[in-house]
Design a protein around this motif. Structure first.
Motif, mmCIF file in Angstrom:
data_model
loop_
_atom_site.group_PDB
_atom_site.id
_atom_site.type_symbol
_atom_site.label_atom_id
_atom_site.label_comp_id
_atom_site.label_asym_id
_atom_site.label_seq_id
_atom_site.Cartn_x
_atom_site.Cartn_y
_atom_site.Cartn_z
ATOM 1 N N GLY A 263 44.245 -43.417 -36.574
ATOM 2 C CA GLY A 263 45.431 -42.226 -36.862
ATOM 3 C C GLY A 263 45.729 -41.869 -38.188
ATOM 4 N N ARG A 264 46.531 -40.946 -38.313
ATOM 5 C CA ARG A 264 46.605 -40.220 -39.242
ATOM 6 C C ARG A 264 48.102 -40.017 -39.519
ATOM 7 N NH1 ARG A 264 46.576 -34.230 -40.485
ATOM 8 N NH2 ARG A 264 45.937 -34.042 -42.614
ATOM 9 N N THR B 165 49.506 -29.211 -37.648
ATOM 10 C CA THR B 165 50.282 -30.125 -38.805
ATOM 11 C C THR B 165 50.617 -29.161 -40.064
ATOM 12 O OG1 THR B 165 48.220 -30.987 -39.741
ATOM 13 C CG2 THR B 165 49.269 -32.151 -38.107
ATOM 14 N N ALA B 166 50.082 -28.020 -40.251
ATOM 15 C CA ALA B 166 50.140 -27.155 -41.276
ATOM 16 C C ALA B 166 51.795 -26.828 -41.682
ATOM 17 C CB ALA B 166 49.464 -25.957 -40.984
ATOM 18 N N THR B 167 52.566 -26.785 -40.853
ATOM 19 C CA THR B 167 53.764 -26.297 -41.034
ATOM 20 C C THR B 167 54.921 -27.483 -41.065
ATOM 21 O OG1 THR B 167 54.284 -26.087 -38.772
ATOM 22 C CG2 THR B 167 53.763 -24.105 -39.923
ATOM 23 N N ALA B 168 54.191 -28.893 -40.744
ATOM 24 C CA ALA B 168 55.212 -29.751 -40.729
ATOM 25 C C ALA B 168 55.232 -30.637 -42.050
ATOM 26 C CB ALA B 168 54.525 -31.134 -39.528
ATOM 27 N N LEU B 169 56.551 -31.095 -42.494
ATOM 28 C CA LEU B 169 56.481 -31.847 -43.579
ATOM 29 C C LEU B 169 55.916 -33.224 -43.395
ATOM 30 C CD1 LEU B 169 57.691 -32.464 -46.476
ATOM 31 C CD2 LEU B 169 59.698 -33.416 -45.142
ATOM 32 N N LEU B 170 56.323 -33.988 -42.302
ATOM 33 C CA LEU B 170 55.456 -35.060 -41.948
ATOM 34 C C LEU B 170 54.842 -34.877 -40.387
ATOM 35 C CD1 LEU B 170 55.027 -38.373 -42.496
ATOM 36 C CD2 LEU B 170 57.142 -38.625 -41.034
ATOM 37 N N ALA B 171 53.751 -35.209 -40.192
ATOM 38 C CA ALA B 171 53.075 -35.245 -38.974
ATOM 39 C C ALA B 171 52.110 -36.742 -38.918
ATOM 40 C CB ALA B 171 52.229 -34.273 -39.152
ATOM 41 N N VAL B 172 52.620 -37.277 -37.787
ATOM 42 C CA VAL B 172 52.034 -38.763 -37.479
ATOM 43 C C VAL B 172 51.157 -38.284 -36.278
ATOM 44 C CG1 VAL B 172 52.432 -40.918 -36.487
ATOM 45 C CG2 VAL B 172 53.948 -40.322 -38.164
ATOM 46 N N GLU B 173 49.794 -38.448 -36.110
ATOM 47 C CA GLU B 173 48.948 -38.367 -35.142
ATOM 48 C C GLU B 173 48.323 -39.391 -34.722
ATOM 49 O OE1 GLU B 173 46.487 -35.459 -37.214
ATOM 50 O OE2 GLU B 173 47.747 -33.859 -36.547
ATOM 51 N N GLY B 174 48.376 -39.856 -33.589
ATOM 52 C CA GLY B 174 47.626 -40.933 -32.901
ATOM 53 C C GLY B 174 47.811 -42.274 -33.684
ATOM 54 N N LEU B 175 48.893 -42.715 -34.176
ATOM 55 C CA LEU B 175 48.987 -43.905 -35.006
ATOM 56 C C LEU B 175 48.930 -45.298 -34.088
ATOM 57 C CD1 LEU B 175 49.615 -45.158 -37.767
ATOM 58 C CD2 LEU B 175 52.054 -44.994 -37.123
ATOM 59 N N ASP C 71 49.015 -45.455 -30.284
ATOM 60 C CA ASP C 71 48.782 -43.887 -30.215
ATOM 61 C C ASP C 71 50.095 -43.206 -30.115
ATOM 62 O OD1 ASP C 71 47.147 -41.772 -29.798
ATOM 63 O OD2 ASP C 71 47.282 -41.729 -27.547
ATOM 64 N N VAL C 72 50.867 -43.326 -31.158
ATOM 65 C CA VAL C 72 52.153 -42.510 -31.327
ATOM 66 C C VAL C 72 51.761 -41.292 -32.427
ATOM 67 C CG1 VAL C 72 54.479 -42.602 -32.328
ATOM 68 C CG2 VAL C 72 53.378 -44.761 -31.196
ATOM 69 N N SER C 73 52.641 -40.294 -31.747
ATOM 70 C CA SER C 73 52.515 -39.003 -32.577
ATOM 71 C C SER C 73 53.787 -38.235 -32.580
ATOM 72 C CB SER C 73 51.517 -38.079 -31.815
ATOM 73 O OG SER C 73 49.975 -38.388 -31.999
ATOM 74 N N PHE C 74 54.104 -37.784 -33.709
ATOM 75 C CA PHE C 74 55.159 -36.838 -33.708
ATOM 76 C C PHE C 74 55.250 -36.151 -35.264
ATOM 77 C CE2 PHE C 74 56.563 -40.916 -35.457
ATOM 78 C CZ PHE C 74 56.965 -40.634 -36.845
#
Length: 551
Positions: A76-77, A13-23, A35-38
C-alpha cells in the motif's frame, strides 16, 4: 529546514492532503488491515469507525509511523501532501511528526512524563510552532489551554500529570497537538474520557481549526453520533476490511452494509427510542405521585470534605426517590457530586446531614454487620470491566465469591447459582473456566453483572457500566440489563455523563451541578424541555440525532 517528501503524481491523490491507497498491515503473520483506501482534502474530515479490533487505530498508527515492533505494512501507499510517507527513513519522517501531523492519543495517562510538569512538556510543542522566546511560548501554551476549556491554565501549566483528572489530561494533549497548527490532526478517540459539554467544546474547537487554518482531521471513533455530526466522509471497518465508505450524510441516510445498519441501530444518540416501550409500559412518575412503594429514598443529603483545612461541600441538599423496578439516572459533569452520592448510598461515606433509606431502612449509622446485610441487596457494577475483576481468578470463582463471603448454600447450590447467573447474562457455561484476560470487554462486563446477580439483589448501582465498551457491545449489555429488570423487578441507579444513553434507558433523572440537584423529573420531560440553563447546555451537547438536519 523543511523536509520534502518524494513525490508521486497520481492524479487522484494530487489534490488530497492525505491519501491512503490499498493499505494492508499484519502483526507477524496475522493480517489485521486489508486493502484500505481513503483520502482527506485540506480542511476536510474523515472518520474511521468500527468496533474494537476493526483496525481503526492500526491505520492511524501506520500514518504516524507508530506501529509496534513486529507489525509491518505488507503493501500500500500513504501519501501526505503528494509524497509517500512509507518511503521515508525515520530521520526524514521525524520533522513531520508533531509539526505537520499532530496526534491526540486515546489514553492520556501514558502520554505525558509523570516526573515533569505539564508546562515543561508543553514548551516542546510550542517550539514546534516556531516560537523561540520562552515568554511567547508560555503565552501560547496558556492561550491554547484556555481554548480547550481548561480551568485556571496557569495552575495546569505548573501541575504534574498526576495532579490532573483524566479529562483534564486529555484536554492538555489536544491543546498540545493543535498548538503547532499542523496540516493534519489524527485524533484517536479524543473525547472518550470527557463530559458531554467539554466534548462539545473540543469538537467545536477542532471544527474551528479546520475552518480557520485548513487543518485536515482524521477522527478515529466508535461513537457514530460524533462521526455523523462532525465529519464529511466516513469509512466503516470490520475485521480490518472496509464495509462501507462515502459522504457521511449519504452513508447514514441510506446505509448499504448490514454492519453499518447494526452500528447505527446500536448508537443511543441515533436510536433514542430503542427501549421506549419498556419505559412507557411502566408509566412511572415518581415526581408527582405520592407512593409508599419507594426502593431508594434520598432525603436532603449533604456531605463536605476538608481540603487544605477548609470544608468544601461535595453534595448539598440532594434528594430523589426511586420506585421499585425502575431506572433513575444521576447526570452531570465531573465534580457534580455523582460519585459522592453513590458512595453515600452504598454506605462507604456517612452524610453530614440528611438520610438515605433503602426499602425503608436507613443506610447511615449502621454497624459493619448491618451494612453487610444491606449490601447483599444493594450491589454495584463498576465502570471499568478491565480492572474490576481479579485477573488471577477464573470466571466461575469471581462470580461465586459473593456466595462464599455470605456463606450462601452448599457447594453444589453455589455452583448451580453461578451457572444460572452466567446464563442470565448470556454467557455460555464453558467460560466459567476462563480468566478475564481471555474474554472480550463485553464479556468481562457481563461477568461483573453476573457477580452482582448471584446474590439476587433488589437494587443495582450502575456506575458508567459501558463507557469503556463499543456501541454494539454496550447495546448487548443493556439488552441484558433491561431483560433482567423486567424478569426480576430490579431497580437501577444509573450514573452517567452520556445523556443520549440516559434518554434511551432511564425513567427518571436528577441533574447535578456543584453538588446540588438543579433539575429533576421524568427523562422525557427534563431532556426534551429543560428548564435550567445548565441542563440545556448538557442536552445541547448531545450529538445530532439526524446528521442530515441542523440542530
Amino acid at each position: 529546514m523543511t523536509t520534502t517528501l518524494p513525490v508521486r503524481s497520481e492524479a487522484h491523490t494530487a489534490t488530497a492532503l492525505l491519501a491512503v491507497e490499498g493499505l494492508s498491515v499484519a502483526y507477524g503473520r496475522t493480517p489485521v488491515v486489508h486493502d484500505v483506501s481513503f483520502a482527506i482534502p485540506r480542511g476536510g474530515s474523515l472518520a474511521l469507525i468500527g468496533e474494537s479490533g476493526s483496525g481503526k487505530s492500526t491505520i492511524a498508527r501506520s500514518i504516524l509511523r507508530l506501529l509496534p515492533r513486529g507489525a509491518a505494512t505488507a503493501r500500500g501507499r500513504i501519501a501526505f501532501d503528494g509524497g509517500d510517507l512509507l518511503g521515508l527513513s525515520e530521520a526524514r519522517f521525524r520533522p513531520f511528526g508533531g509539526r505537520r501531523i499532530g496526534f491526540v492519543p486515546q489514553d492520556p495517562s501514558h502520554a505525558l512524563n509523570p516526573v515533569r510538569t505539564v508546562g515543561s512538556q508543553a514548551h516542546e510543542a510550542a517550539a514546534l510552532a516556531g516560537l523561540t522566546d520562552a515568554r511567547a511560548q508560555r503565552a501560547a501554551i496558556l492561550d491554547v489551554f484556555a481554548r480547550v476549556g481548561l480551568p485556571d491554565p496557569a495552575r495546569v501549566y505548573g501541575a504534574y500529570p498526576h495532579q490532573l483528572s483524566g479529562g483534564m489530561l486529555q484536554r492538555v494533549l489536544i491543546g498540545l497537538a493543535v498548538l503547532p497548527r499542523p496540516d493534519l490532526l489524527v485524533a484517536d478517540e479524543p473525547t472518550s474520557a470527557l463530559d458531554v459539554t467539554i466534548q462539545k467544546r473540543i469538537l467545536d474547537l477542532l471544527d474551528d481549526l479546520r475552518e480557520d487554518l485548513g487543518i485536515g482531521l482524521l477522527l478515529v471513533t466508535h461513537d457514530l453520533a460524533i462521526a455523523a455530526e462532525r465529519t464529511d466522509e466516513i469509512v466503516v471497518l470490520k475485521d480490518g476490511r472496509v464495509q462501507e465508505a462515502g459522504a457521511t450524510r449519504e452513508v447514514f441516510a441510506a446505509p448499504t452494509s448490514p454492519y453499518t445498519v447494526q452500528l447505527q441501530a446500536d448508537a443511543p444518540a441515533l436510536n433514542p427510542d430503542r427501549y421506549r416501550r419498556d419505559v412507557d409500559e411502566r408509566g412511572v412518575d415518581a415526581w408527582t405521585t405520592d407512593t409508599t412503594a419507594t426502593r431508594i429514598d434520598v432525603r436532603e443529603v449533604s456531605k463536605s470534605f476538608v481540603v487544605d483545612g477548609v470544608a468544601r461541600p461535595a453534595v448539598s441538599g440532594v434528594s430523589f426517590r426511586v420506585p421499585p423496578g425502575t431506572t433513575h439516572a444521576l447526570v452531570g459533569e465531573s465534580g457534580s457530586g455523582k460519585t459522592t452520592t453513590v458512595r453515600l448510598l452504598l454506605g462507604l461515606e456517612s452524610p453530614d446531614t440528611g438520610e438515605i433509606l433503602v426499602d425503608g431502612v436507613a443506610v447511615s449509622g449502621r454497624t459493619p454487620a448491618e451494612l453487610r446485610g444491606i449490601r447483599r441487596h444493594l450491589q454495584l457494577v463498576y465502570q471499568n470491566p478491565f480492572t474490576s475483576l481479579d485477573p488471577t481468578w477464573s470466571v466461575g470463582s469471581i462470580v461465586r465469591e459473593p456466595l462464599d463471603q455470605y456463606r450462601i448454600g452448599t457447594r453444589a447450590e453455589r455452583a448451580a447459582r453461578v451457572a444460572e447467573a452466567l446464563d442470565a447474562v448470556g454467557l455460555p457455561p464453558h467460560l466459567a473456566r476462563r480468566r478475564p484476560a481471555e474474554l472480550s470487554g463485553g464479556q468481562r462486563q457481563r461477568v461483573a453483572i453476573a457477580r452482582v446477580l448471584v446474590l439476587e439483589p433488589d437494587v443495582i448501582v450502575l456506575d458508567e457500566p459501558t463507557s469503556a465498551l463499543d456501541v454494539t457491545v454496550q447495546a448487548g449489555v443493556f439488552d441484558v440489563l433491561r431483560r433482567l429488570q423486567r424478569e426480576r423487578g430490579l431497580t437501577y441507579l444509573f450514573v452517567s455523563h452520556d445523556l443520549a444513553l440516559v434518554r434511551q434507558i432511564a425513567d427518571t433523572v436528577s441533574v447535578l451541578k456543584d453538588g446540588r440537584v438543579v433539575e429533576a423529573g421524568r427523562v422525557a420531560d427534563v431532556l426534551s424541555h429543560p428548564r435550567e440553563e445548565y441542563t440545556r447546555a448538557l442536552v445541547d451537547a448531545i450529538p445530532f440525532r439526524d446528521p442530515r438536519s441542523s440542530r
